[in-house]
Design a protein around this motif. Structure first.
Motif, PDB file in Angstrom:
ATOM      1  N   GLU A   1       0.802  -1.223   0.000  1.00 33.04           N
ATOM      2  CA  GLU A   1       0.000   0.000   0.000  1.00 33.04           C
ATOM      3  C   GLU A   1       0.833   1.270   0.000  1.00 33.04           C
ATOM      4  O   GLU A   1       0.330   2.325   0.354  1.00 33.04           O
TER       5      GLU A   1
ATOM      6  N   PRO B   1       2.581   4.306  -1.865  1.00 36.79           N
ATOM      7  CA  PRO B   1       2.594   4.968  -3.172  1.00 36.79           C
ATOM      8  C   PRO B   1       3.994   4.946  -3.792  1.00 36.79           C
ATOM      9  O   PRO B   1       4.997   5.053  -3.079  1.00 36.79           O
ATOM     10  N   PRO B   2       4.075   4.815  -5.107  1.00 32.57           N
ATOM     11  CA  PRO B   2       5.386   4.845  -5.776  1.00 32.57           C
ATOM     12  C   PRO B   2       6.084   6.181  -5.522  1.00 32.57           C
ATOM     13  O   PRO B   2       5.437   7.217  -5.386  1.00 32.57           O
TER      14      PRO B   2
ATOM     15  N   ARG C   1       5.514   4.715 -10.832  1.00 34.25           N
ATOM     16  CA  ARG C   1       4.070   4.527 -10.992  1.00 34.25           C
ATOM     17  C   ARG C   1       3.770   3.962 -12.378  1.00 34.25           C
ATOM     18  O   ARG C   1       2.985   3.033 -12.537  1.00 34.25           O
TER      19      ARG C   1
ATOM     20  N   CYS D   1      -2.674   3.014  -8.259  1.00 35.19           N
ATOM     21  CA  CYS D   1      -1.240   3.111  -8.524  1.00 35.19           C
ATOM     22  C   CYS D   1      -0.352   2.606  -7.404  1.00 35.19           C
ATOM     23  O   CYS D   1       0.857   2.530  -7.566  1.00 35.19           O
ATOM     24  N   HIS D   2      -0.915   2.246  -6.281  1.00 31.55           N
ATOM     25  CA  HIS D   2      -0.070   1.753  -5.193  1.00 31.55           C
ATOM     26  C   HIS D   2      -0.614   0.520  -4.487  1.00 31.55           C
ATOM     27  O   HIS D   2       0.109  -0.126  -3.752  1.00 31.55           O
ATOM     28  N   ARG D   3      -1.839   0.179  -4.663  1.00 34.09           N
ATOM     29  CA  ARG D   3      -2.427  -0.949  -3.917  1.00 34.09           C
ATOM     30  C   ARG D   3      -2.442  -2.189  -4.794  1.00 34.09           C
ATOM     31  O   ARG D   3      -3.256  -2.347  -5.694  1.00 34.09           O
TER      32      ARG D   3
ATOM     33  N   CYS E   1      -3.184   9.333  -9.591  1.00 35.50           N
ATOM     34  CA  CYS E   1      -2.462   8.131  -9.992  1.00 35.50           C
ATOM     35  C   CYS E   1      -3.271   7.280 -10.943  1.00 35.50           C
ATOM     36  O   CYS E   1      -4.338   7.594 -11.310  1.00 35.50           O
TER      37      CYS E   1
END
Length: 130
Positions: A56, A58-59, A65, A94-96, A130
């Protein structure tokens, strides 16, 4: 371009089928951030012996990303990674990123993760770009 394909691998592809090992190695070297994230969730899934593991964070930049988006938006890349690691990938934004044991697909936790409700609950103002 999603992947850097070496001239040797391109020649193999032009002659016929490419092995999963060759393809996954191309993904690993072309998309190192995506590989790191997916390796993390897959390792966590197998290490902990559960049905589910997720990432979880974020890049750190748009470049990372983009790698994650390219890896998980491609059926071929996602399928190759799932076969390589032996588990199902699921993706909300973009992150999960999550990994599920294949026998957990269709189960309550998987269905909650891939549901419209799960998607909406995972949104926040800082992630809208994202």
């Amino acid at each position: 371009m999603s992947l850097y394909v070496s001239p040797d691998l391109l020649a193999v592809a032009e002659r016929g089928d490419v092995s999963d090992a060759e393809f996954v190695d191309c993904v690993r070297t072309s998309l190192p951030y995506a590989w790191e994230v997916i390796n993390e969730v897959m390792t966590g899934l197998h290490r902990d012996g559960g049905d589910f593991a997720d990432h979880e964070v974020p890049p750190p930049s748009d470049a990372e990303r983009g790698q994650l988006l390219r890896a998980l938006a491609s059926d071929a890349i996602r399928g190759g990674l799932e076969r390589h690691f032996g588990a199902k990938l699921a993706f909300q934004n973009c992150h999960r990123v999550a990994a599920f044991a294949f026998d957990a697909v269709g189960g309550e936790q998987y269905q909650a993760f891939v549901s419209p409700r799960g998607q909406l609950l995972n949104q926040s103002p800082e992630l809208r770009n994202c």
